[in-house]
Design a protein around this motif. Structure first.
Motif, PDB file in Angstrom:
ATOM      1  N   LEU A  58       0.726  -1.438  -0.041  1.00  0.00           N
ATOM      2  CA  LEU A  58      -0.050  -0.098  -0.051  1.00  0.00           C
ATOM      3  C   LEU A  58       0.848   1.388  -0.204  1.00  0.00           C
ATOM      4  CD1 LEU A  58      -2.707  -0.832   2.386  1.00  0.00           C
ATOM      5  CD2 LEU A  58      -3.064  -0.775  -0.147  1.00  0.00           C
ATOM      6  N   VAL A  59       2.271   1.181   0.299  1.00  0.00           N
ATOM      7  CA  VAL A  59       2.962   2.168   0.318  1.00  0.00           C
ATOM      8  C   VAL A  59       2.808   2.924  -1.042  1.00  0.00           C
ATOM      9  CG1 VAL A  59       5.327   3.020   0.563  1.00  0.00           C
ATOM     10  CG2 VAL A  59       4.182   1.564   2.149  1.00  0.00           C
ATOM     11  N   TYR A  60       2.797   2.213  -2.176  1.00  0.00           N
ATOM     12  CA  TYR A  60       3.063   2.769  -3.272  1.00  0.00           C
ATOM     13  C   TYR A  60       1.600   3.356  -4.036  1.00  0.00           C
ATOM     14  CZ  TYR A  60       7.444   0.614  -2.911  1.00  0.00           C
ATOM     15  OH  TYR A  60       8.632   0.424  -2.246  1.00  0.00           O
ATOM     16  N   ASN A  61       0.572   2.916  -3.228  1.00  0.00           N
ATOM     17  CA  ASN A  61      -1.011   3.455  -3.438  1.00  0.00           C
ATOM     18  C   ASN A  61      -1.356   4.298  -2.512  1.00  0.00           C
ATOM     19  OD1 ASN A  61      -3.504   3.729  -4.243  1.00  0.00           O
ATOM     20  ND2 ASN A  61      -3.816   1.637  -4.920  1.00  0.00           N
ATOM     21  N   GLN A  62      -0.778   5.586  -2.577  1.00  0.00           N
ATOM     22  CA  GLN A  62      -1.279   6.531  -1.359  1.00  0.00           C
ATOM     23  C   GLN A  62      -2.566   6.773  -1.344  1.00  0.00           C
ATOM     24  OE1 GLN A  62       1.382   8.258   0.660  1.00  0.00           O
ATOM     25  NE2 GLN A  62       2.278   6.092  -0.166  1.00  0.00           N
ATOM     26  N   ASN A  63      -3.591   6.841  -2.416  1.00  0.00           N
ATOM     27  CA  ASN A  63      -4.872   6.971  -2.428  1.00  0.00           C
ATOM     28  C   ASN A  63      -5.606   6.042  -1.299  1.00  0.00           C
ATOM     29  OD1 ASN A  63      -4.638   9.564  -3.578  1.00  0.00           O
ATOM     30  ND2 ASN A  63      -5.094   8.630  -5.838  1.00  0.00           N
ATOM     31  N   ASP A  64      -5.178   4.603  -1.686  1.00  0.00           N
ATOM     32  CA  ASP A  64      -6.017   3.652  -1.307  1.00  0.00           C
ATOM     33  C   ASP A  64      -5.371   3.612   0.368  1.00  0.00           C
ATOM     34  OD1 ASP A  64      -7.260   1.313  -1.224  1.00  0.00           O
ATOM     35  OD2 ASP A  64      -5.794   0.067  -1.596  1.00  0.00           O
ATOM     36  N   LEU A  65      -4.043   3.873   0.446  1.00  0.00           N
ATOM     37  CA  LEU A  65      -3.536   3.835   1.942  1.00  0.00           C
ATOM     38  C   LEU A  65      -4.308   4.865   2.684  1.00  0.00           C
ATOM     39  CD1 LEU A  65      -1.648   2.953   4.072  1.00  0.00           C
ATOM     40  CD2 LEU A  65       0.064   4.713   3.157  1.00  0.00           C
ATOM     41  N   ALA A  66      -4.494   5.967   2.158  1.00  0.00           N
ATOM     42  CA  ALA A  66      -5.274   7.185   2.809  1.00  0.00           C
ATOM     43  C   ALA A  66      -6.662   6.848   3.243  1.00  0.00           C
ATOM     44  CB  ALA A  66      -5.267   8.527   2.158  1.00  0.00           C
ATOM     45  N   THR A  67      -7.359   6.204   2.139  1.00  0.00           N
ATOM     46  CA  THR A  67      -8.855   5.894   2.551  1.00  0.00           C
ATOM     47  C   THR A  67      -8.761   4.846   3.486  1.00  0.00           C
ATOM     48  OG1 THR A  67      -9.395   6.200   0.240  1.00  0.00           O
ATOM     49  CG2 THR A  67     -10.722   4.960   1.296  1.00  0.00           C
ATOM     50  N   LYS A  68      -7.961   3.709   3.222  1.00  0.00           N
ATOM     51  CA  LYS A  68      -7.920   2.594   4.411  1.00  0.00           C
ATOM     52  C   LYS A  68      -7.696   3.098   5.739  1.00  0.00           C
ATOM     53  CE  LYS A  68      -7.425  -1.078   1.329  1.00  0.00           C
ATOM     54  NZ  LYS A  68      -7.039  -2.363   1.059  1.00  0.00           N
ATOM     55  N   LEU A  69      -6.515   4.004   6.059  1.00  0.00           N
ATOM     56  CA  LEU A  69      -6.278   4.494   7.231  1.00  0.00           C
ATOM     57  C   LEU A  69      -7.536   5.720   7.742  1.00  0.00           C
ATOM     58  CD1 LEU A  69      -2.725   5.706   6.726  1.00  0.00           C
ATOM     59  CD2 LEU A  69      -3.301   4.017   8.257  1.00  0.00           C
ATOM     60  N   ASP A  70      -8.019   6.131   6.942  1.00  0.00           N
ATOM     61  CA  ASP A  70      -9.215   6.941   7.562  1.00  0.00           C
ATOM     62  C   ASP A  70     -10.491   5.874   8.012  1.00  0.00           C
ATOM     63  OD1 ASP A  70     -10.527   9.482   7.810  1.00  0.00           O
ATOM     64  OD2 ASP A  70     -11.911   8.700   6.052  1.00  0.00           O
ATOM     65  N   LYS A  71     -10.435   4.780   7.374  1.00  0.00           N
ATOM     66  CA  LYS A  71     -11.562   3.980   7.835  1.00  0.00           C
ATOM     67  C   LYS A  71     -11.054   3.316   9.065  1.00  0.00           C
ATOM     68  CE  LYS A  71     -13.298   2.513   3.465  1.00  0.00           C
ATOM     69  NZ  LYS A  71     -13.543   1.565   2.284  1.00  0.00           N
ATOM     70  N   TYR A  72      -9.846   3.023   9.310  1.00  0.00           N
ATOM     71  CA  TYR A  72      -9.129   2.290  10.211  1.00  0.00           C
ATOM     72  C   TYR A  72      -9.415   3.465  11.409  1.00  0.00           C
ATOM     73  CZ  TYR A  72      -5.774   0.225  13.278  1.00  0.00           C
ATOM     74  OH  TYR A  72      -4.885  -0.464  14.333  1.00  0.00           O
TER      75      TYR A  72
END
Length: 88
Positions: free
Chosen positions: A37-51
């Motif tokens: 996920l480090v290379y897919n910043q948008n996906d990472l940000a979305t998942k972190l927000d949900k987390y």
């Protein structure tokens, strides 16, 4: 490798509710556990927000103001948080 462009938005939204230190450690841990996920910043940000949303909900349910605490809910919240980062 912390270069999350949306990290400041996450901190602005959640730091006052969850704490800077907690968020910093959680982001580092989750990035280490989910290196793809480090290379897919948008996906990472979305998942972190949900987390972080789930973490805040859990803390609200366990807050002292709520009276008697049902600690059995922790397991279901942690499972839901782990599901966010499951590989497809």
């Amino acid at each position: 490798m912390r270069n999350l462009k949306d990290e400041s938005k996450l901190f602005a939204k959640w730091a006052s509710k969850l704490g800077d230190k907690y968020m910093d450690k959680a982001i580092n841990r989750l990035m280490n556990e989910n290196k793809e996920l480090v290379y897919n910043q948008n996906d990472l940000a979305t998942k972190l927000d949900k987390y972080f949303d789930l973490e805040f909900q859990l803390r609200e349910k366990l807050s002292p103001e709520k009276g008697k605490k049902n600690l059995s809910i922790i397991k279901s919240f942690k499972k839901a948080q782990n599901e966010i980062f499951k590989k497809n």
